[in-house]
Motif scaffolding. Structure first.
Motif, PDB file in Angstrom:
ATOM      1  N   GLY A   8       1.012  -1.076  -0.058  1.00 23.50           N
ATOM      2  CA  GLY A   8       0.030   0.188   0.118  1.00 23.50           C
ATOM      3  C   GLY A   8       0.814   1.171  -0.010  1.00 23.50           C
ATOM      4  N   LEU A   9       1.195   1.827  -1.097  1.00 26.05           N
ATOM      5  CA  LEU A   9       2.085   2.859  -1.322  1.00 26.05           C
ATOM      6  C   LEU A   9       1.392   4.212  -1.749  1.00 26.05           C
ATOM      7  CD1 LEU A   9       4.738   0.841  -3.476  1.00 26.05           C
ATOM      8  CD2 LEU A   9       4.714   1.618  -0.975  1.00 26.05           C
ATOM      9  N   GLY A  10       0.275   4.411  -0.950  1.00 22.53           N
ATOM     10  CA  GLY A  10      -0.629   5.886  -1.073  1.00 22.53           C
ATOM     11  C   GLY A  10       0.326   6.876  -0.225  1.00 22.53           C
ATOM     12  N   ASP A  11      -0.694   7.923   0.063  1.00 24.76           N
ATOM     13  CA  ASP A  11      -0.374   9.179   0.860  1.00 24.76           C
ATOM     14  C   ASP A  11       0.415   8.365   2.093  1.00 24.76           C
ATOM     15  OD1 ASP A  11      -1.244  10.960  -0.846  1.00 24.76           O
ATOM     16  OD2 ASP A  11      -3.140  11.059   0.210  1.00 24.76           O
ATOM     17  N   MET A  12       0.193   7.361   2.851  1.00 27.41           N
ATOM     18  CA  MET A  12       0.560   7.001   3.898  1.00 27.41           C
ATOM     19  C   MET A  12       1.667   6.027   3.727  1.00 27.41           C
ATOM     20  SD  MET A  12      -0.812   8.796   6.361  1.00 27.41           S
ATOM     21  CE  MET A  12      -0.405   8.020   7.637  1.00 27.41           C
ATOM     22  N   LEU A  16       5.916   5.919   4.693  1.00 24.58           N
ATOM     23  CA  LEU A  16       6.687   4.628   5.290  1.00 24.58           C
ATOM     24  C   LEU A  16       7.703   4.340   4.634  1.00 24.58           C
ATOM     25  CD1 LEU A  16       3.544   2.635   6.440  1.00 24.58           C
ATOM     26  CD2 LEU A  16       4.742   4.152   7.857  1.00 24.58           C
ATOM     27  N   ALA A  17       7.658   3.953   3.257  1.00 22.88           N
ATOM     28  CA  ALA A  17       8.664   3.421   2.488  1.00 22.88           C
ATOM     29  C   ALA A  17       9.755   4.603   2.125  1.00 22.88           C
ATOM     30  CB  ALA A  17       8.200   2.980   1.198  1.00 22.88           C
ATOM     31  N   ASP A  31       1.867  -2.039  -4.670  1.00 28.50           N
ATOM     32  CA  ASP A  31       0.700  -1.277  -4.870  1.00 28.50           C
ATOM     33  C   ASP A  31       0.091  -1.761  -6.211  1.00 28.50           C
ATOM     34  OD1 ASP A  31      -0.532   1.365  -3.301  1.00 28.50           O
ATOM     35  OD2 ASP A  31      -1.225   1.355  -5.326  1.00 28.50           O
ATOM     36  N   LEU A  32      -1.423  -1.643  -6.116  1.00 27.77           N
ATOM     37  CA  LEU A  32      -2.202  -1.983  -7.483  1.00 27.77           C
ATOM     38  C   LEU A  32      -1.695  -0.853  -8.380  1.00 27.77           C
ATOM     39  CD1 LEU A  32      -5.270  -3.023  -5.971  1.00 27.77           C
ATOM     40  CD2 LEU A  32      -3.630  -4.651  -7.000  1.00 27.77           C
ATOM     41  N   SER A  33      -1.501   0.535  -8.003  1.00 25.68           N
ATOM     42  CA  SER A  33      -1.284   1.622  -8.897  1.00 25.68           C
ATOM     43  C   SER A  33       0.114   1.517  -9.500  1.00 25.68           C
ATOM     44  CB  SER A  33      -1.397   2.742  -8.205  1.00 25.68           C
ATOM     45  OG  SER A  33      -1.031   3.941  -8.839  1.00 25.68           O
ATOM     46  N   SER A  34       0.186   1.435 -10.568  1.00 20.93           N
ATOM     47  CA  SER A  34       1.457   1.522 -11.528  1.00 20.93           C
ATOM     48  C   SER A  34       2.117   2.928 -11.265  1.00 20.93           C
ATOM     49  CB  SER A  34       1.365   1.356 -13.015  1.00 20.93           C
ATOM     50  OG  SER A  34       0.643   2.353 -13.736  1.00 20.93           O
ATOM     51  N   ASP A  35       1.383   3.810 -11.280  1.00 23.20           N
ATOM     52  CA  ASP A  35       2.039   5.215 -10.836  1.00 23.20           C
ATOM     53  C   ASP A  35       2.655   5.136  -9.546  1.00 23.20           C
ATOM     54  OD1 ASP A  35       1.389   6.250 -13.274  1.00 23.20           O
ATOM     55  OD2 ASP A  35      -0.435   7.253 -12.637  1.00 23.20           O
ATOM     56  N   ARG A  36       2.195   4.776  -8.497  1.00 20.65           N
ATOM     57  CA  ARG A  36       2.711   4.696  -7.105  1.00 20.65           C
ATOM     58  C   ARG A  36       4.006   3.687  -7.001  1.00 20.65           C
ATOM     59  NH1 ARG A  36      -2.560   3.938  -3.358  1.00 20.65           N
ATOM     60  NH2 ARG A  36      -3.701   6.013  -3.511  1.00 20.65           N
TER      61      ARG A  36
END
Length: 302
Positions: A8-12, A16-17, A31-36
């Protein structure tokens, strides 16, 4: 040094990463989003092809997804973390889910040898990106001691709030009931000021130096008077979900939550009218009713 992962590489999760990598931890992510995923790779992370692949060879994996169903899917789904992580490693449950869901995850991990650290976080987008989150950590002391360096990489405050799965989520539900009330009171006070013709800067100056001033109130007012209602890293869906969890826990325990319930309805109205907005967009719903807006320099008619 321990090897880490983030799912999970969204805002939060991106925060973390970022801080794990900055502190020298080899970090895999998914993450499911390629942009992320591309942004994660650009910051020095190792992109994994699936959630389960993040667990392969990782000593600790943060799970920062949206809800309990997603947590269970990445942990117990086919090829998930339950299958790919080694005994002695730890799943760090930093997502906010229902306390009973946290207990369920802990129970399903029993016998696997994989530790669960139930530690939802507070501090929002700024805290995640700055590595200053507050963690509400629940696990045996020996487990928390082992993974303390990983947690310190993303957090300024680690509170040991219990030893069992679900304890951290319970504390977070209590916290969010309070934060939700602080938000909703701020939105209403901002609308009252707008209708009364008071400039937003005046309200911010007074509130921030009074006994009511705090991070939640001050930040919300800043966003309101600068009319920053989208893209600030505090999407309304998250707070709406968290208040739902608080209300659910109150129902389970038979605790009346009058103020949190009122806040829940304000957020529900904001989410319904402006589904792409951030928390402070709830103020616009009230402003539209009263026909006035709060701006930094002077109150304006809507």
């Amino acid at each position: 040094m321990q090897k880490t992962g983030v799912i999970g590489l969204g805002d939060m999760g991106s925060g973390l990463a970022k801080n794990l990598i900055a502190n020298g931890f080899e970090t895999k992510g998914f993450d499911l989003s390629s942009d992320r995923m591309n942004a994660f790779a650009a910051m020095g992370g190792k992109a994994a092809e699936s959630a389960g692949a993040v667990g392969e060879g990782s000593d600790a994996v943060f799970v920062m997804v949206m809800n309990g169903d997603q947590v269970k899917d990445v942990v117990f789904g086919e090829g998930g973390l339950r299958e790919t992580m080694a005994p002695g490693s730890a799943i760090i449950l930093s997502a906010t889910i229902k306390p009973r869901e946290g207990r369920e995850v802990g129970a399903l991990l029993d016998g696997s040898g994989i530790h669960l650290i139930d530690t939802p976080v507070s501090g929002g987008f700024p805290g995640a990106q700055g590595g200053t989150l507050t963690m509400m950590a629940a696990a045996p002391d020996a487990v928390l001691d082992t993974f303390k360096p990983v947690m310190e990489a993303v957090s300024a405050n680690i509170h040991r709030v219990g030893t069992s799965a679900g304890d951290g989520q319970t504390v977070k539900a209590c916290l969010q009931s309070l934060i939700g009330a602080q938000f909703s009171a701020t939105f209403e006070a901002a609308a009252l000021a707008a209708k009364g013709g008071v400039p937003g800067q005046v309200i911010l100056d007074v509130f921030s130096t009074s006994s009511a001033g705090c991070g939640v109130v001050n930040n919300a007012l800043q966003k309101i008077i600068d009319r920053q209602f989208e893209g600030t890293g505090s999407h309304i869906n998250t707070m709406h979900k968290d208040l739902t969890i608080s209300m659910n826990l109150g129902e389970e325990l038979g605790v009346p939550l009058h103020t949190a319930a009122a806040a829940m309805q304000i957020f529900h109205a904001g989410k319904t009218k402006y589904p792409n907005g951030d928390n402070w967009i709830c103020t616009r719903v009230i402003e539209e009713i009263i026909g006035a807006e709060l701006h930094r320099e002077e109150a304006k008619k809507a």
